[in-house]
Write an enzyme that holds these catalytic residues in place. Structure first.
Site, PDB file in Angstrom:
ATOM      1  N   GLU A  64       0.885  -1.270  -0.014  1.00 31.26           N
ATOM      2  CA  GLU A  64       0.008  -0.114   0.138  1.00 31.26           C
ATOM      3  C   GLU A  64       0.780   1.073  -0.057  1.00 31.26           C
ATOM      4  O   GLU A  64       2.068   1.199   0.200  1.00 31.26           O
ATOM      5  CB  GLU A  64      -0.916  -0.007   1.271  1.00 31.26           C
ATOM      6  CG  GLU A  64      -0.037   0.184   2.627  1.00 31.26           C
ATOM      7  CD  GLU A  64      -1.181   0.543   3.665  1.00 31.26           C
ATOM      8  OE1 GLU A  64      -1.452   1.755   3.475  1.00 31.26           O
ATOM      9  OE2 GLU A  64      -1.380  -0.102   4.571  1.00 31.26           O
ATOM     10  N   LYS A 126      -5.987  10.541   0.723  1.00 23.20           N
ATOM     11  CA  LYS A 126      -6.109   9.050   1.395  1.00 23.20           C
ATOM     12  C   LYS A 126      -7.306   8.231   0.542  1.00 23.20           C
ATOM     13  O   LYS A 126      -8.580   8.869   0.766  1.00 23.20           O
ATOM     14  CB  LYS A 126      -6.382   9.129   2.885  1.00 23.20           C
ATOM     15  CG  LYS A 126      -6.181   7.801   3.430  1.00 23.20           C
ATOM     16  CD  LYS A 126      -6.270   7.789   5.056  1.00 23.20           C
ATOM     17  CE  LYS A 126      -5.895   6.863   5.753  1.00 23.20           C
ATOM     18  NZ  LYS A 126      -6.197   6.962   7.223  1.00 23.20           N
ATOM     19  N   LYS A 199      -4.236  -2.245  14.443  1.00 20.77           N
ATOM     20  CA  LYS A 199      -3.485  -1.278  15.219  1.00 20.77           C
ATOM     21  C   LYS A 199      -3.970  -1.268  16.702  1.00 20.77           C
ATOM     22  O   LYS A 199      -5.163  -1.280  16.743  1.00 20.77           O
ATOM     23  CB  LYS A 199      -3.797   0.365  14.429  1.00 20.77           C
ATOM     24  CG  LYS A 199      -2.991   0.135  13.217  1.00 20.77           C
ATOM     25  CD  LYS A 199      -3.073   1.592  12.711  1.00 20.77           C
ATOM     26  CE  LYS A 199      -2.476   1.733  10.955  1.00 20.77           C
ATOM     27  NZ  LYS A 199      -3.215   0.584  10.198  1.00 20.77           N
TER      28      LYS A 199
END
Length: 748
Positions: A64, A126, A199
């Protein structure tokens, strides 16, 4: 059809710029021969490295780009991106960093592309799945998230995707409904994500529950089922299973593909203990950072980059160091899985292999282009002052199946030579139409590969009112998808007598054909296709120089423009230098000296119409190539055919007295065999019956190779006569290959 009419004005402008092509100014044409080294397919750009890997079915790992722009600062982001790509390569796979640059989807980035993104940082959009269309339509530059990268990777045919960590359910997500699109993407896109878990700023327990609801297979790589928490190897939660080895990971992916579940897999790789951040320190930093979110009004996709930056500041860079370490570790594991998966095969049977196994054996393979041809023929000018340029003009537009390889194959099919065409089309309307068109006339389409995310080739020609080509635009990038591996399998499976290939395929593919055919004593035939494409056979200097001893390339059929361009290109490479001792030795053996020049003068005196062969340098060009190429058949257009042969044996039964043929033979010096030149006069055609030039040369080649297949090469003179008649039939047709061609024509 209206789409093609809208391009007409632009094509007229190109006609004006390319008129010199018609006047034999081949040096000007060479300016237009630049290849697209990036592999552009519509709005998609594949790097050369990734394109070659995908075509050859080598393992590819998607990466990515959000982690570059929104995960860490410059220059650490750039340095990390380069390092991660190198780790992927070192472990046996090819990296494909995915991003959108100026509205174009890029699968694989150059170093400059990576640095551009790294320097843009958070200025880059993004891009998740929802943002793809908007980013592309507005021509923006964007960094793809996990969801965005997965969507693109799947369409590009990439099975493995490596990242740092995925998004998940945010804390208090049951009230805010803030759930990452990564999770739903994993539920509907069959790509395996290799990461360090979720995360730790997120709600890991709820994230695992959500993944279960989406039907996503989750496993931890290693000896334990402990699910990692990004910066630390343990989160306090368990994966449903653990996979101790790389091979077990690859086997899982293979099974998921075979079952056609159409959902992704999450393989969680714990960060190495020696690189992990202290769990308590990270936990305290996260709790402190979360308190500032509400006060600052941060929400949605801005939360994660804010928290990561804040945690890094609080831990004084230790979390960033761990972040980089875990990404490198993931890249190593993901690349090894991709390599193992490639060895197992993406499925129990590769689709291409199934097609090859089912294909009927054919003695004639044709490898090259298949395209949709759009031919525009202008109406006669009614006024001397009328100009076709900078305006629309009346005319006739015809859409037909075309492509050099396909035209040759259709001609051979109609002459009952049972050809098998190896080519490629896009998964679009034009590609479907071409395949259906070939099936309709009974052609074998098992060798036609349908390539995802690429568009079918288009050949757009403009003819003057008398059917002569003024200019053409050829969009043929898709033929780089015809891989050497696929060609090798077809040749080995069919064991043909003759392999014909055109100039549309790659240099590497040409090299493979000549190498394998030389080893297996298979005759080869090269149709140069166009001036720019005729150079390809010369580019690999080792390959072309070997032809002096192997004669692996048996036949070549250039027209006068291609021959001239090839000659000057060969001079540039030094193929005709006198210090090239082997070439000079072979040329000297041909015994083409003063007697040859005297014979030429004598014949031209008797037949003045042949003066152009001398004045235009055609004879000199052919002679210089003969040590490399034993059978050169030059298409002279309206002036007929010239054939030159370097023969190991001179037969006594050559037909030297026919009125439409002019021949002279030169015995070799102190060796058997000799050089034979034969000129074939053209078949006269009423200009009013000349409808279309596109495809006539291809029809000639199709008839020639069919005749060589069905009859011996000692009958090549009679076969060339028939091939000329077949070409004239196509000149009188609106189609790329005349509808009147049939097998009775090859009765000698």
């Amino acid at each position: 059809m209206s789409l093609h009419f809208r391009t007409l004005k632009y094509n007229f402008y190109l006609c004006q710029r390319l008129t010199s092509w018609r006047n034999s100014q081949f040096k000007t044409v060479r300016k237009f021969s630049l290849s697209n080294s990036q592999g552009r397919y519509g709005d998609w750009i594949y790097s050369p490295e990734v394109s070659e890997a995908l075509n050859a079915k080598k393992p590819v790992v998607a990466l990515e780009s959000t982690i570059i722009c929104h995960g860490m600062p410059y220059p650490q982001n750039f340095e990390t991106a380069l390092t991660v790509e190198n780790i992927v390569r070192e472990n046996g796979s090819i990296p494909a960093t995915i991003a959108i640059l100026d509205g174009k989807i890029n699968v694989g980035l150059t170093s400059s592309g990576l640095e551009k993104l790294a320097k843009m940082g958070q200025q880059a959009v993004k891009v998740s799945r929802r943002d793809l269309a908007l980013t592309i339509s507005q021509g923006l530059t964007g960094a793809t998230t996990v969801a965005g990268t997965m969507a693109i990777a799947h369409r590009a045919g990439i099975k493995i995707f490596v990242t740092g960590g995925i998004g998940g359910v945010h804390r208090d997500g049951e009230n805010t409904m803030d759930v990452s699109a990564d999770l739903t993407e994993l539920g509907r896109t069959p790509v395996t994500v290799v990461c360090a878990g979720v995360k730790s700023i997120l709600d890991i327990e709820k994230t695992l529950e959500y993944l279960e609801t989406q039907g996503v297979t989750v496993a931890t790589f290693g000896d334990s089922a402990d699910f990692p928490a990004f910066f630390t190897p343990k989160s306090g939660f368990k994966s449903p299973s653990n996979l101790p080895t790389i091979r077990e990971c690859a086997a899982l992916i293979n099974a998921n593909t075979n079952l056609e579940l159409n959902s992704g897999i999450l393989i969680a790789v714990p960060i190495p203990e020696n690189e992990a951040a202290e769990a308590k320190e990270v936990h305290n930093a996260i709790e402190s950072s979360l308190k500032g979110i509400a006060n600052k009004g941060i929400r949605g996709k801005d939360i994660t980059p804010y928290l990561l930056k804040r945690v890094n500041d609080i831990t004084r860079g230790r979390s960033l160091k761990s972040n980089i370490a875990l990404i490198k570790n993931n890249a190593m594991v993901g690349s090894q899985i991709a390599k193992c998966l490639a060895e197992l095969g993406y499925s129990s049977k590769n689709m291409k292999e199934e097609l090859i196994e089912k294909a009927d054996s054919s003695s004639l393979l044709i490898i090259g282009g298949s395209s949709m041809d759009i031919t525009s023929t202008l109406n006669p000018i009614e006024s001397k002052n009328h100009s076709f340029y900078h305006t629309s003009s009346p005319g006739f537009v015809k859409q037909s199946a075309g492509g050099v390889g396909r035209n040759i194959a259709e001609t051979a099919h109609k002459l009952s030579a049972n050809p098998l065409l190896i080519s490629a089309v896009g998964n679009d309307l034009a590609g479907c139409w071409l395949i259906e068109n070939m099936k309709k006339i009974g052609m074998d389409t098992k060798g036609i590969e349908v390539v995802e995310n690429q568009k079918t080739a288009i050949y757009n020609a403009i003819n003057d009112p008398y059917g002569q080509l003024v200019c053409a635009v050829a969009d043929m990038n898709i033929f780089d998808s015809i891989s050497s591996e696929n060609v090798t399998k077809f040749i080995e499976s069919n064991k043909p007598k003759l392999v014909c290939f055109d100039g549309n395929i790659s240099v590497e593919c040409m090299k493979t054909i000549l190498d394998i055919c030389d080893k297996n004593k298979i005759s080869t035939f090269f149709e140069p296709t166009s001036v720019p494409k005729s150079f390809k056979i010369l580019k690999d200097q080792l390959l072309f120089s070997k032809l002096l001893t192997t004669h692996a390339l048996t036949y070549i059929t250039p027209n006068i423009y291609e021959l001239k361009a090839m000659y000057y290109e060969a001079e540039k490479y030094g193929y005709f230098n006198f210090d090239n001792h082997l070439w000079f030795q072979k040329l000297d053996e041909l015994n083409i000296g003063q007697k040859f020049r005297t014979d030429v003068e004598r014949i031209i005196t008797k037949h003045p119409k042949l003066l152009f062969l001398q004045n235009d340098g055609i004879l000199v060009q052919v002679v210089n190539f003969l040590p490399y190429l034993p059978n050169i058949i030059v298409k002279l257009g309206e002036n007929g055919i010239l054939m030159a042969q370097a023969l190991d044996e001179l037969k006594s039964n050559f037909e030297t007295k026919q009125d439409n043929k002019i021949e002279f033979v030169i015995p070799k010096r102190q060796k058997k065999g000799g050089t034979r030149f034969r000129y074939f006069e053209p078949i006269l055609l009423d200009p009013q019956k000349h409808i279309n030039s596109s495809g006539a040369g291809d029809s000639f080649v199709g008839a020639l190779i069919s005749g060589l297949m069905l009859h011996s090469d000692s009958n090549i003179d009679k076969v060339i006569d028939i091939a000329q008649k077949v070409a004239v039939m196509t000149l009188q047709s609106h189609n790329s290959v005349s509808e009147h061609i049939n097998s009775d024509l090859l009765n000698l």
